[in-house]
Motif scaffolding. Structure first.
Motif, PDB file in Angstrom:
ATOM      1  N   UNK A  81       0.828  -1.210   0.000  1.00 48.93           N
ATOM      2  CA  UNK A  81       0.000   0.000   0.000  1.00 48.93           C
ATOM      3  C   UNK A  81       0.865   1.264   0.000  1.00 48.93           C
ATOM      4  N   UNK A  82       1.922   1.256   0.807  1.00 50.57           N
ATOM      5  CA  UNK A  82       2.826   2.409   0.861  1.00 50.57           C
ATOM      6  C   UNK A  82       3.525   2.652  -0.464  1.00 50.57           C
ATOM      7  N   UNK A  83       3.957   1.580  -1.110  1.00 49.51           N
ATOM      8  CA  UNK A  83       4.627   1.722  -2.407  1.00 49.51           C
ATOM      9  C   UNK A  83       3.669   2.291  -3.455  1.00 49.51           C
ATOM     10  N   UNK A  84       2.430   1.824  -3.445  1.00 53.60           N
ATOM     11  CA  UNK A  84       1.439   2.359  -4.378  1.00 53.60           C
ATOM     12  C   UNK A  84       1.211   3.853  -4.129  1.00 53.60           C
ATOM     13  N   UNK A  85       1.142   4.230  -2.868  1.00 48.71           N
ATOM     14  CA  UNK A  85       0.906   5.641  -2.521  1.00 48.71           C
ATOM     15  C   UNK A  85       2.096   6.515  -2.904  1.00 48.71           C
ATOM     16  N   UNK A  86       3.296   6.056  -2.626  1.00 51.14           N
ATOM     17  CA  UNK A  86       4.485   6.869  -2.883  1.00 51.14           C
ATOM     18  C   UNK A  86       4.786   7.019  -4.375  1.00 51.14           C
ATOM     19  N   UNK A  87       4.205   6.163  -5.201  1.00 52.06           N
ATOM     20  CA  UNK A  87       4.404   6.280  -6.647  1.00 52.06           C
ATOM     21  C   UNK A  87       3.610   7.435  -7.247  1.00 52.06           C
ATOM     22  N   UNK A  88       2.639   7.936  -6.518  1.00 52.30           N
ATOM     23  CA  UNK A  88       1.759   8.986  -7.041  1.00 52.30           C
ATOM     24  C   UNK A  88       2.467  10.339  -6.988  1.00 52.30           C
ATOM     25  N   UNK A  89       2.689  10.977  -8.129  1.00 54.39           N
ATOM     26  CA  UNK A  89       3.353  12.285  -8.128  1.00 54.39           C
ATOM     27  C   UNK A  89       2.474  13.392  -7.530  1.00 54.39           C
ATOM     28  N   UNK A  90       1.183  13.112  -7.349  1.00 50.06           N
ATOM     29  CA  UNK A  90       0.280  14.111  -6.771  1.00 50.06           C
ATOM     30  C   UNK A  90       0.136  13.963  -5.260  1.00 50.06           C
ATOM     31  N   UNK A 122      -2.561   9.908  -0.335  1.00 54.67           N
ATOM     32  CA  UNK A 122      -2.227  10.261   1.050  1.00 54.67           C
ATOM     33  C   UNK A 122      -3.018   9.387   2.009  1.00 54.67           C
ATOM     34  N   UNK A 123      -4.260   9.118   1.672  1.00 56.85           N
ATOM     35  CA  UNK A 123      -5.094   8.222   2.469  1.00 56.85           C
ATOM     36  C   UNK A 123      -4.539   6.804   2.419  1.00 56.85           C
ATOM     37  N   UNK A 124      -4.091   6.384   1.257  1.00 57.63           N
ATOM     38  CA  UNK A 124      -3.506   5.059   1.085  1.00 57.63           C
ATOM     39  C   UNK A 124      -2.222   4.925   1.900  1.00 57.63           C
ATOM     40  N   UNK A 125      -1.384   5.954   1.887  1.00 61.26           N
ATOM     41  CA  UNK A 125      -0.157   5.944   2.682  1.00 61.26           C
ATOM     42  C   UNK A 125      -0.484   5.904   4.173  1.00 61.26           C
ATOM     43  N   UNK A 126      -1.477   6.672   4.585  1.00 61.95           N
ATOM     44  CA  UNK A 126      -1.904   6.654   5.983  1.00 61.95           C
ATOM     45  C   UNK A 126      -2.407   5.286   6.403  1.00 61.95           C
ATOM     46  N   UNK A 127      -3.169   4.634   5.540  1.00 61.89           N
ATOM     47  CA  UNK A 127      -3.661   3.291   5.846  1.00 61.89           C
ATOM     48  C   UNK A 127      -2.507   2.311   5.982  1.00 61.89           C
ATOM     49  N   UNK A 128      -1.499   2.445   5.141  1.00 62.83           N
ATOM     50  CA  UNK A 128      -0.324   1.572   5.226  1.00 62.83           C
ATOM     51  C   UNK A 128       0.367   1.741   6.580  1.00 62.83           C
ATOM     52  N   UNK A 129       0.562   2.979   6.999  1.00 63.38           N
ATOM     53  CA  UNK A 129       1.210   3.240   8.292  1.00 63.38           C
ATOM     54  C   UNK A 129       0.337   2.737   9.432  1.00 63.38           C
ATOM     55  N   UNK A 130      -0.960   2.983   9.345  1.00 63.31           N
ATOM     56  CA  UNK A 130      -1.904   2.541  10.375  1.00 63.31           C
ATOM     57  C   UNK A 130      -1.853   1.031  10.557  1.00 63.31           C
ATOM     58  N   UNK A 131      -1.913   0.282   9.462  1.00 61.45           N
ATOM     59  CA  UNK A 131      -1.892  -1.180   9.545  1.00 61.45           C
ATOM     60  C   UNK A 131      -0.567  -1.703  10.085  1.00 61.45           C
ATOM     61  N   UNK A 132       0.523  -1.084   9.673  1.00 60.75           N
ATOM     62  CA  UNK A 132       1.831  -1.522  10.144  1.00 60.75           C
ATOM     63  C   UNK A 132       1.978  -1.288  11.645  1.00 60.75           C
TER      64      UNK A 132
END
Length: 161
Positions: free
Chosen positions: A40-49, A128-138
């Motif tokens: 999930x974090x990798x998918x989020x960090x790939x987004x240039x926006x 940003x929501x996807x990155x937050x979810x990745x951190x939350x789950x971890x």
């Protein structure tokens, strides 16, 4: 990845996680708890926006505040899970009412951050929501696994009821 796909992915993962957390399940502390958050974090960090380049400072602050919030809420969530060892020595976990309250609190915080961003005219990408979810789950998984390692005897229970 498009915003719609990100939102659908986040909703699907959240629904799956919440559903699984609210029923008793055998816990495997040897499981690789970092795999889903890493994807999930990798998918989020790939987004240039991920950061709004027209409002870089405000966007970065909002993203940082969101990540600090999910670090805190992931810890809270990990502490609200009830853990126990069954008679056979198996480790079990189940979410509690406090777990639901932690999820509601996280959603309220997230909505508040989106409201602040909207008031500042900062574009907030779904990544940003996807990155937050990745951190939350971890963080949640790390806290639960750490707590699980402290349970010794069968029948011992830890967590809120």
């Amino acid at each position: 990845m498009s915003t719609l796909v990100n939102v659908v992915a986040v909703i699907a993962v959240m629904a799956l996680v919440v559903r699984r957390q609210m029923r008793a399940q055998r816990l495997d502390t040897d499981r690789r708890v970092w795999v889903l958050p890493l994807v999930l974090g990798a998918l989020a960090l790939r987004d240039p926006r991920l950061i709004d380049h027209e409002h870089t400072a405000q966007s970065a602050v909002l993203l940082g505040c969101g990540l600090v919030a999910v670090l805190a809420m992931g810890s809270v969530w990990g502490w609200t899970v009830r853990l126990w060892r069954a008679g056979d020595g198996g480790l079990w976990a189940k979410g509690t009412r406090a777990t639901v309250a932690a999820w509601v609190g996280m959603i309220v915080i997230r909505l508040g951050l989106y409201g602040v961003g909207a008031a500042l005219h900062v574009h907030q990408a779904a990544s940003a929501l996807l990155l937050g979810l990745a951190v939350l789950l971890l963080v949640r998984s790390l806290v639960v696994n750490w707590r699980a390692r402290t349970l010794e005897a069968p029948g011992q229970v830890a967590g809120l009821r």
